[in-house]
Design a protein around this motif. Structure first.
Motif, PDB file in Angstrom:
ATOM      1  N   VAL A 184      42.454  36.829  60.089  1.00 36.10           N
ATOM      2  CA  VAL A 184      43.243  38.028  59.749  1.00 36.10           C
ATOM      3  C   VAL A 184      44.392  38.206  60.738  1.00 36.10           C
ATOM      4  O   VAL A 184      45.495  38.625  60.378  1.00 36.10           O
ATOM      5  CB  VAL A 184      42.337  39.286  59.748  1.00 36.10           C
ATOM      6  N   GLU A 185      44.138  37.849  62.000  1.00 40.06           N
ATOM      7  CA  GLU A 185      45.132  37.997  63.069  1.00 40.06           C
ATOM      8  C   GLU A 185      46.399  37.194  62.762  1.00 40.06           C
ATOM      9  O   GLU A 185      47.499  37.574  63.154  1.00 40.06           O
ATOM     10  CB  GLU A 185      44.520  37.536  64.401  1.00 40.06           C
ATOM     11  N   VAL A 186      46.231  36.095  62.034  1.00 48.07           N
ATOM     12  CA  VAL A 186      47.366  35.220  61.688  1.00 48.07           C
ATOM     13  C   VAL A 186      48.424  35.984  60.899  1.00 48.07           C
ATOM     14  O   VAL A 186      49.624  35.712  61.013  1.00 48.07           O
ATOM     15  CB  VAL A 186      46.870  34.002  60.863  1.00 48.07           C
ATOM     16  N   TYR A 187      47.999  36.951  60.082  1.00 49.91           N
ATOM     17  CA  TYR A 187      48.945  37.694  59.233  1.00 49.91           C
ATOM     18  C   TYR A 187      49.753  38.730  60.014  1.00 49.91           C
ATOM     19  O   TYR A 187      50.684  39.329  59.481  1.00 49.91           O
ATOM     20  CB  TYR A 187      48.175  38.375  58.088  1.00 49.91           C
ATOM     21  N   ASN A 188      49.364  38.955  61.286  1.00 43.38           N
ATOM     22  CA  ASN A 188      50.144  39.826  62.172  1.00 43.38           C
ATOM     23  C   ASN A 188      50.451  41.189  61.538  1.00 43.38           C
ATOM     24  O   ASN A 188      51.592  41.635  61.507  1.00 43.38           O
ATOM     25  CB  ASN A 188      51.444  39.106  62.558  1.00 43.38           C
ATOM     26  N   THR A 189      49.425  41.835  61.022  1.00 40.59           N
ATOM     27  CA  THR A 189      49.613  43.126  60.349  1.00 40.59           C
ATOM     28  C   THR A 189      49.680  44.301  61.324  1.00 40.59           C
ATOM     29  O   THR A 189      50.174  45.369  60.987  1.00 40.59           O
ATOM     30  CB  THR A 189      48.435  43.401  59.389  1.00 40.59           C
ATOM     31  N   GLY A 190      49.156  44.069  62.538  1.00 42.83           N
ATOM     32  CA  GLY A 190      49.085  45.171  63.495  1.00 42.83           C
ATOM     33  C   GLY A 190      47.812  45.999  63.305  1.00 42.83           C
ATOM     34  O   GLY A 190      47.557  46.946  64.044  1.00 42.83           O
ATOM     35  N   HIS A 191      47.022  45.637  62.306  1.00 42.55           N
ATOM     36  CA  HIS A 191      45.771  46.356  62.026  1.00 42.55           C
ATOM     37  C   HIS A 191      44.612  45.377  61.861  1.00 42.55           C
ATOM     38  O   HIS A 191      43.693  45.616  61.073  1.00 42.55           O
ATOM     39  CB  HIS A 191      45.903  47.184  60.747  1.00 42.55           C
ATOM     40  N   LEU A 198      36.378  33.166  54.112  1.00 41.41           N
ATOM     41  CA  LEU A 198      36.599  32.187  55.181  1.00 41.41           C
ATOM     42  C   LEU A 198      37.002  30.825  54.639  1.00 41.41           C
ATOM     43  O   LEU A 198      37.699  30.063  55.303  1.00 41.41           O
ATOM     44  CB  LEU A 198      35.320  32.029  56.022  1.00 41.41           C
ATOM     45  N   SER A 199      36.567  30.529  53.422  1.00 43.56           N
ATOM     46  CA  SER A 199      36.833  29.202  52.863  1.00 43.56           C
ATOM     47  C   SER A 199      37.998  29.174  51.867  1.00 43.56           C
ATOM     48  O   SER A 199      38.445  28.111  51.461  1.00 43.56           O
ATOM     49  CB  SER A 199      35.566  28.669  52.168  1.00 43.56           C
ATOM     50  N   GLU A 200      38.483  30.370  51.458  1.00 41.23           N
ATOM     51  CA  GLU A 200      39.580  30.414  50.493  1.00 41.23           C
ATOM     52  C   GLU A 200      40.747  31.247  51.030  1.00 41.23           C
ATOM     53  O   GLU A 200      40.769  32.470  50.888  1.00 41.23           O
ATOM     54  CB  GLU A 200      39.092  30.999  49.164  1.00 41.23           C
ATOM     55  N   PRO A 201      41.731  30.590  51.669  1.00 35.10           N
ATOM     56  CA  PRO A 201      42.869  31.280  52.293  1.00 35.10           C
ATOM     57  C   PRO A 201      43.624  32.194  51.328  1.00 35.10           C
ATOM     58  O   PRO A 201      44.057  33.282  51.712  1.00 35.10           O
ATOM     59  CB  PRO A 201      43.771  30.129  52.760  1.00 35.10           C
ATOM     60  N   ARG A 202      43.784  31.755  50.070  1.00 40.04           N
ATOM     61  CA  ARG A 202      44.543  32.567  49.106  1.00 40.04           C
ATOM     62  C   ARG A 202      43.819  33.888  48.819  1.00 40.04           C
ATOM     63  O   ARG A 202      44.437  34.944  48.752  1.00 40.04           O
ATOM     64  CB  ARG A 202      44.736  31.777  47.805  1.00 40.04           C
ATOM     65  N   LEU A 203      42.508  33.808  48.675  1.00 40.26           N
ATOM     66  CA  LEU A 203      41.704  35.005  48.425  1.00 40.26           C
ATOM     67  C   LEU A 203      41.756  35.939  49.632  1.00 40.26           C
ATOM     68  O   LEU A 203      41.886  37.158  49.484  1.00 40.26           O
ATOM     69  CB  LEU A 203      40.249  34.607  48.134  1.00 40.26           C
ATOM     70  N   LEU A 204      41.687  35.355  50.826  1.00 45.29           N
ATOM     71  CA  LEU A 204      41.757  36.147  52.053  1.00 45.29           C
ATOM     72  C   LEU A 204      43.096  36.881  52.140  1.00 45.29           C
ATOM     73  O   LEU A 204      43.149  38.070  52.474  1.00 45.29           O
ATOM     74  CB  LEU A 204      41.576  35.246  53.275  1.00 45.29           C
ATOM     75  N   GLU A 205      44.170  36.174  51.810  1.00 43.10           N
ATOM     76  CA  GLU A 205      45.505  36.790  51.852  1.00 43.10           C
ATOM     77  C   GLU A 205      45.585  37.994  50.913  1.00 43.10           C
ATOM     78  O   GLU A 205      46.119  39.048  51.275  1.00 43.10           O
ATOM     79  CB  GLU A 205      46.560  35.752  51.469  1.00 43.10           C
ATOM     80  N   GLU A 206      45.017  37.850  49.706  1.00 46.87           N
ATOM     81  CA  GLU A 206      45.019  38.959  48.748  1.00 46.87           C
ATOM     82  C   GLU A 206      44.248  40.161  49.291  1.00 46.87           C
ATOM     83  O   GLU A 206      44.681  41.305  49.179  1.00 46.87           O
ATOM     84  CB  GLU A 206      44.390  38.500  47.422  1.00 46.87           C
ATOM     85  N   GLN A 207      43.070  39.870  49.895  1.00 43.48           N
ATOM     86  CA  GLN A 207      42.225  40.937  50.433  1.00 43.48           C
ATOM     87  C   GLN A 207      42.902  41.650  51.610  1.00 43.48           C
ATOM     88  O   GLN A 207      42.797  42.861  51.757  1.00 43.48           O
ATOM     89  CB  GLN A 207      40.881  40.361  50.889  1.00 43.48           C
ATOM     90  N   VAL A 208      43.586  40.863  52.459  1.00 39.58           N
ATOM     91  CA  VAL A 208      44.304  41.444  53.610  1.00 39.58           C
ATOM     92  C   VAL A 208      45.416  42.377  53.121  1.00 39.58           C
ATOM     93  O   VAL A 208      45.593  43.483  53.637  1.00 39.58           O
ATOM     94  CB  VAL A 208      44.894  40.323  54.513  1.00 39.58           C
ATOM     95  N   LYS A 209      46.162  41.920  52.113  1.00 38.95           N
ATOM     96  CA  LYS A 209      47.249  42.746  51.559  1.00 38.95           C
ATOM     97  C   LYS A 209      46.701  44.042  50.961  1.00 38.95           C
ATOM     98  O   LYS A 209      47.274  45.121  51.134  1.00 38.95           O
ATOM     99  CB  LYS A 209      48.017  41.966  50.479  1.00 38.95           C
ATOM    100  N   LEU A 210      45.573  43.919  50.248  1.00 37.65           N
ATOM    101  CA  LEU A 210      44.948  45.088  49.629  1.00 37.65           C
ATOM    102  C   LEU A 210      44.490  46.082  50.695  1.00 37.65           C
ATOM    103  O   LEU A 210      44.727  47.290  50.585  1.00 37.65           O
ATOM    104  CB  LEU A 210      43.746  44.632  48.783  1.00 37.65           C
ATOM    105  N   LEU A 253      45.624  46.333  53.724  1.00 42.53           N
ATOM    106  CA  LEU A 253      46.809  46.881  54.390  1.00 42.53           C
ATOM    107  C   LEU A 253      47.415  48.011  53.564  1.00 42.53           C
ATOM    108  O   LEU A 253      47.827  49.050  54.102  1.00 42.53           O
ATOM    109  CB  LEU A 253      47.835  45.765  54.604  1.00 42.53           C
ATOM    110  N   THR A 254      47.460  47.830  52.243  1.00 40.85           N
ATOM    111  CA  THR A 254      47.961  48.870  51.342  1.00 40.85           C
ATOM    112  C   THR A 254      47.118  50.139  51.449  1.00 40.85           C
ATOM    113  O   THR A 254      47.649  51.252  51.515  1.00 40.85           O
ATOM    114  CB  THR A 254      47.944  48.372  49.878  1.00 40.85           C
ATOM    115  N   MET A 255      45.793  49.961  51.490  1.00 44.38           N
ATOM    116  CA  MET A 255      44.883  51.107  51.608  1.00 44.38           C
ATOM    117  C   MET A 255      45.103  51.851  52.920  1.00 44.38           C
ATOM    118  O   MET A 255      45.119  53.088  52.960  1.00 44.38           O
ATOM    119  CB  MET A 255      43.427  50.630  51.518  1.00 44.38           C
ATOM    120  N   LEU A 256      45.293  51.099  53.999  1.00 45.54           N
ATOM    121  CA  LEU A 256      45.527  51.717  55.315  1.00 45.54           C
ATOM    122  C   LEU A 256      46.828  52.513  55.326  1.00 45.54           C
ATOM    123  O   LEU A 256      46.900  53.610  55.876  1.00 45.54           O
ATOM    124  CB  LEU A 256      45.574  50.644  56.406  1.00 45.54           C
ATOM    125  N   LYS A 257      47.863  51.947  54.695  1.00 40.76           N
ATOM    126  CA  LYS A 257      49.160  52.632  54.644  1.00 40.76           C
ATOM    127  C   LYS A 257      49.057  53.934  53.853  1.00 40.76           C
ATOM    128  O   LYS A 257      49.630  54.955  54.221  1.00 40.76           O
ATOM    129  CB  LYS A 257      50.221  51.725  54.013  1.00 40.76           C
TER     130      LYS A 257
END
Length: 210
Positions: free
Chosen positions: A89-96, A116-128, A130-134
């Motif tokens: 998650v740290e790789v995406y540098n979200t600040g959160h 952990l095994s599917e980067p594309r799925l992880l990216e979607e979850q991180v974005k989601l 992040l949206t919730m936090l905002k």
């Protein structure tokens, strides 16, 4: 082409051997072993001890994906998953990263392993996440700003009344009154007698020697 055929033949032989002992994970383990050089694979088929050692290593690599046996294993495994997930998650540098990792870890363990095994799925979850936090932050900001607006309006009303009673000290007295609880201030606005008493008390405090 010959090498590919050799590898395919070796893969079939290794799979047949592994299948007898570890049928459920035979395909996964065979795939892991086929990453080794052809010469090593050939030697494994002739040396059972060497093959068993490779099998144990492959099984250990697959172990985190299996359910832990007791509570200590559960805790240790969860900590390990959390650390791995945080690093990704740290790789995406979200600040959160810490908050997002915590949110993702609330999912079932199988879902976390999939992240952990599917980067594309992880990216979607991180974005989601992040949206919730905002959205949460925006709601908090709106709440804070509305409270600030209320306090400002309250201050303006108090000042306009105090200015009629004591123009020279209106700012100082209003400042002192605004230290009171908002519910008390609302009461002062609705009761002239209480307001006058509060203003007089503030005037006495201002006139008192330091």
């Amino acid at each position: 082409m010959d090498k590919e055929e050799d590898l395919e033949a070796l893969g079939e032989q290794i799979y047949a051997v592994i299948c007898r002992k570890h049928k459920e994970n035979a395909a996964k383990i065979t795939g892991m072993l086929l990453e080794l050089p052809v010469a090593v694979l050939s030697q494994m088929l002739q040396d059972e001890a060497m093959l068993n050692a490779a099998l144990e290593k492959a099984l250990r690599a697959l172990q985190p994906a299996q359910e832990p046996r007791d509570e200590d294993d559960v805790s240790e495994c969860s900590d390990s998953l959390g650390e791995q997930l945080f690093d990704l998650v740290e790789v995406y540098n979200t600040g959160h990263s810490q908050k997002i990792t915590g949110m993702l870890l609330e999912q079932h363990k199988a879902a976390v392993l999939q992240l952990l095994s599917e980067p594309r799925l992880l990216e979607e979850q991180v974005k989601l996440a992040l949206t919730m936090l905002k959205e949460q932050n925006e709601e908090t900001d709106v709440s804070d700003s509305s409270e600030a607006d209320d306090a400002e309006r309250l201050g303006e009303k108090i000042y306009s009344l105090v200015e009629k009673m004591d123009p020279p000290h209106a700012n100082d007295i209003t400042g002192m009154l605004l230290e009171m609880d908002p519910s008390v201030l609302h009461q002062l606005l609705s009761d002239q007698t209480l307001l006058e008493a509060a203003v007089q008390k503030a005037q006495i405090a201002l006139d008192a020697p330091n």
